[in-house]
Design a protein around this motif. Sequence first.
Motif, short mmCIF file in Angstrom:
data_model
loop_
_atom_site.label_atom_id
_atom_site.label_comp_id
_atom_site.label_asym_id
_atom_site.label_seq_id
_atom_site.Cartn_x
_atom_site.Cartn_y
_atom_site.Cartn_z
N LEU B 371 0.83 -1.21 0.00
CA LEU B 371 0.00 0.00 0.00
C LEU B 371 0.86 1.25 0.00
O LEU B 371 0.59 2.19 -0.75
N SER B 372 1.90 1.26 0.84
CA SER B 372 2.68 2.49 0.92
C SER B 372 3.50 2.69 -0.35
O SER B 372 3.69 3.82 -0.79
N ALA B 373 3.96 1.59 -0.97
CA ALA B 373 4.74 1.72 -2.20
C ALA B 373 3.85 1.83 -3.44
O ALA B 373 4.35 2.01 -4.55
N GLU B 374 2.55 1.69 -3.23
CA GLU B 374 1.58 1.73 -4.33
C GLU B 374 1.94 0.71 -5.41
O GLU B 374 1.95 1.00 -6.61
N VAL B 375 2.25 -0.49 -4.94
CA VAL B 375 2.50 -1.62 -5.84
C VAL B 375 1.43 -2.67 -5.54
O VAL B 375 1.10 -2.89 -4.38
N ASP B 376 0.88 -3.28 -6.57
CA ASP B 376 -0.12 -4.33 -6.35
C ASP B 376 0.50 -5.42 -5.46
O ASP B 376 1.65 -5.80 -5.65
N PRO B 377 -0.27 -5.92 -4.48
CA PRO B 377 0.29 -6.91 -3.54
C PRO B 377 0.85 -8.16 -4.22
O PRO B 377 1.85 -8.71 -3.76
N VAL B 378 0.22 -8.62 -5.29
CA VAL B 378 0.76 -9.80 -6.01
C VAL B 378 2.08 -9.41 -6.66
O VAL B 378 3.08 -10.13 -6.56
N GLU B 379 2.08 -8.26 -7.30
CA GLU B 379 3.28 -7.79 -7.99
C GLU B 379 4.44 -7.58 -7.01
O GLU B 379 5.60 -7.89 -7.30
N GLN B 407 -1.27 -17.98 -11.17
CA GLN B 407 -2.43 -18.85 -11.43
C GLN B 407 -3.54 -18.60 -10.41
O GLN B 407 -4.72 -18.62 -10.73
N GLY B 408 -3.14 -18.37 -9.16
CA GLY B 408 -4.13 -18.09 -8.12
C GLY B 408 -4.85 -16.78 -8.39
O GLY B 408 -6.08 -16.69 -8.27
N ALA B 409 -4.08 -15.77 -8.77
CA ALA B 409 -4.68 -14.45 -9.04
C ALA B 409 -5.68 -14.54 -10.19
O ALA B 409 -6.77 -13.96 -10.14
N ASP B 410 -5.31 -15.28 -11.23
CA ASP B 410 -6.22 -15.44 -12.38
C ASP B 410 -7.50 -16.15 -11.96
O ASP B 410 -8.60 -15.73 -12.30
N ALA B 411 -7.35 -17.24 -11.24
CA ALA B 411 -8.52 -18.04 -10.86
C ALA B 411 -9.43 -17.27 -9.92
O ALA B 411 -10.66 -17.45 -9.94
N ALA B 583 11.36 -26.23 -0.16
CA ALA B 583 10.18 -25.69 0.51
C ALA B 583 8.97 -25.86 -0.39
O ALA B 583 9.08 -26.25 -1.56
N THR B 584 7.81 -25.63 0.19
CA THR B 584 6.59 -25.58 -0.59
C THR B 584 6.10 -24.13 -0.60
O THR B 584 6.36 -23.37 0.32
N PHE B 585 5.41 -23.78 -1.68
CA PHE B 585 5.00 -22.39 -1.89
C PHE B 585 3.54 -22.32 -2.30
O PHE B 585 3.00 -23.27 -2.87
N GLY B 586 2.94 -21.17 -2.04
CA GLY B 586 1.55 -21.03 -2.44
C GLY B 586 1.09 -19.59 -2.32
O GLY B 586 1.87 -18.68 -1.99
N ALA B 587 -0.18 -19.40 -2.62
CA ALA B 587 -0.77 -18.06 -2.52
C ALA B 587 -2.22 -18.20 -2.06
O ALA B 587 -2.92 -19.12 -2.49
N HIS B 588 -2.60 -17.32 -1.17
CA HIS B 588 -3.97 -17.29 -0.65
C HIS B 588 -4.69 -16.03 -1.13
O HIS B 588 -4.10 -14.95 -1.13
N PHE B 589 -5.96 -16.19 -1.44
CA PHE B 589 -6.79 -15.05 -1.81
C PHE B 589 -8.11 -15.15 -1.04
O PHE B 589 -8.66 -16.24 -0.91
N LEU B 607 -9.50 -18.71 -1.98
CA LEU B 607 -8.85 -19.55 -2.99
C LEU B 607 -7.40 -19.73 -2.58
O LEU B 607 -6.72 -18.77 -2.24
N GLY B 608 -6.96 -20.97 -2.60
CA GLY B 608 -5.56 -21.27 -2.32
C GLY B 608 -4.92 -21.92 -3.53
O GLY B 608 -5.53 -22.78 -4.17
N SER B 609 -3.71 -21.49 -3.83
CA SER B 609 -2.99 -22.00 -4.99
C SER B 609 -1.67 -22.55 -4.45
O SER B 609 -0.89 -21.80 -3.85
#
Lengths: 174, 729
Positions: B371-379, B407-411, B583-589, B607-609
């Motif tokens: 938010l402070s850097a005004e960058v999208d959180p996924v980016e 893929q998570g962001a798209d879905a 490690a294992t990796f993922g993304a939550h929305f 949604l979890g990816s």
Amino acid sequence: MKTSFTVNGTPCSLDLDPRVTLLDALRDHLDLTGSKKGCDHGQCGACTVLVDGRRINACLSLAVMHDGDQITTVEGLSENGRSPLQSAFVRHDGMQCGYCTPGQLCSATAVMSEIADGWPSHVSDTLAGPYAMTREELAERMSGNICRCSCYPGINAAILEIAEEDVGYAEAAE
Amino acid sequence: MTFDLKIDEPHPDHRADGLAQGVLGHESDRPDGWLKVAGAATYAAEEQADDMLHGFLVRAPKIGAVTCPNLDAVRAMDGVRSVLRDPRMIRNAAQGTANEAPVQGVDRAAYVGQPVALVVAATFEQARHAAQALVVSVEEDDVPVLPDTVTPEEPEDQNTRIGDLDRAMSEAAFKVDAIYTTPSMVSAAMEPHAATAHWDGETLTLRGSLQMLKFNRNELADSVGLDPKHVRVLAPYVGGGFGSKLGISADCVAAALAAMELGQPVRVVQHRRHVFEVNTRRSETRQHIRLAADAEGRLTGLGHEALVSNLPEEEFAEPVIQGSHFAYAASNRHLGMKVARIHRPAAGSVRAPGESVGVTAFEVAMDELALSAEVDPVELRLRNIPETDPESGKPFSSHRLEAALRQGADAFGWSRRHAAPRQQREGEWWIGTGMAAAFRVNMVIEAEARITLTHDGATIRSDMTDIGTGSYAIFGQIAAELLGLPLSQIDVQLGDTRFPPGSGSGGSFGAASTGTAVWLAGMEIRQQIADRLGCAEAELTLKDGVATVANQRTTLHDLLSDETIEGHGHVKPGDAFEKVRQATFGAHFAEVAVSDVTGEVRVRRMLGSFAAGRILNPRTARSQCHGGMTWGIGMALTEELTHDRRDGHAVNRDLAGYHLPVNADVPPLDVHFVEELDDWAGPMQAKGIGELGICGAGASILNAIYNACGARVRDMPATPDRVLAAMPL
């Protein structure tokens, strides 16, 4: 104290300490361990059984209060353990550890008849019914049965599938 | 014969893809599911015996020196057979993989709730009544119970300083410097800890609710003073564990001691309120997180310092910073741990120790930076993915975070989101979305399994447990795939220390550790079949009970007649863990609605990816992810074990006071698996999935709350009072 009731169609006569709960009578005196003890406080729903068709927490009820009652446990939901609802739970992975599963199955059985009989819930729009088996109604009515593995998606999918297939239920809901 | 494997090197030959049966990697029913829906799976307290005695634990009501002045009167009560005040009784459950007795004794209570006696009677009702009648007098010790009132230990090996973080912070274009807190939490598995003990004068047989039997056997033997070879532990079905059943528990030791004293079987079931005290909790955490970023949002500095607590003599410290070591690139880093020695109930592993709370807090901080850097959180996450392990420089074994994020962001439909908070309103409800990345270390531990093949089918045996994770299902699939048998011809037998020692369940390592042992056992059998047919193992096709080599078909029946072939698999972790970071990796929305009136939060969808190597059974893997994501809902919104400020006792120690997510709290959960084969993970290229789903899940909800209504909650859980207090007017 002497007490007699019918469990899964079989008449049972027991001479029990009056402190014995219905749950412990089933588990320890009748060897029906399908009904689970998760909290012994009426907080988790694992002990849910049907008494005269209505669901109760068997841990919150003394056995001697059930003289003459018709009790159904998970062992009595079907003859071979593979009723359409039980099969749907397996197919939709409506369980992981399986400890809450008997309570979920007994609750689900009662929920279908509660909706068919026009009983309202906290999320119903009116008190007068009839009610449809929506996801929201189901989730609300199944919220007395905690699943820490969190199989709610599978549990709900299984119940909704069976409710849709059940013609008698669908007609009653119309 | 044994097929041994020490995982030193990658396994680029993807043998599982070339096998013929077509069951591994596909959805299939849990074979144990049929027993569970019929009420026929036998848990720890469900073994019956005519002469069974019942034990009920008695807890210390205060901290200090304990005496029981009416012991003799209680011993004379109706039905009472014994009141044990045995110095071998344990203070709290052993830590995972302890392999020896935890702290023992009943004369001094180190925390409120410590078991100080076991009342044994002919019936459960008599035992409970007598236990309630036992007076426990405590000469109180004056001991600290608040983490911030003691000088904490600062283990030097848990302290990493690279570069100059203070300078990076002062030169940063954008920065975050904030404190985040999480409360004590508990596993709250549905089956309370329970044990049934038999003693025949030589051998102790204990049916328990336990996760890691080869360790539990040694812990129990050491506790009661027996040679482990005279101890057998059984746990074929376990009603959830989540870390709370890793080590031997108080009910097991007490039941064993009582059975040995009385010569009759004894059952001890922990009351639900005991479960909250006697077994290990997740430590509360206080996390100081600092992020320094350049004008594009690239991290130049990263700080994560955590304060946790535990009882004296407990080695475990919630490894809060575990994920932060490798999650993001930043050349200036300070990560450190502090441990307060206080007298709350013992802390230990609870689902994804470390990352569950560490990644969650860190991912809230990343949202604040976005938010402070005004960058999208996924980016922002994409810009900070490290090329190699940011501290050791080791390569990653496989790194699919970018794919999981994209893929998570798209879905999820992330691109339709309003970046600024307070943009969408429905009546009294603010609507918003949030995301977080997921990180979890991947581990393998030593495991063995045996497969016996006859012409009728195969039997797999290991002392591995299935605590709901799907062990029965996936081991059957692995063996069926290798041996070319339908699943109906595979019998999986688990949870008995007479079987080869598996890994036990914990740390997401069960599938890849014991699963690999099953794989190796299957490979040994394939080799024996190939030898009989005079071909190389790789030339062998096994499908539906028929072996085919160069168009020559031989049925299993003809091949074996009445013979039995055995395979024994044995896997050990090896140099792979030195060579690569795995490690294992993922993304939550998440999408939430927040009431402007009450501060109530309702999660509308998640949604979890996830990328966790080869997915052995998408159905059971998905259920594990559902579990993790739902725990994230609990962590974000409701779960908090409250300790009394005066004596540290767990105040809300039951399921009415400790709020687990119920059916109506859990929205539709979408799980997406990212394709990945991690060659460093062994011959199946599979990693653990049981814990990844919780890591960061709560952060996606907290970030969605901010996006919805502008309330930034840094103290979990985000209860309505906290949300309202943080909401802009």
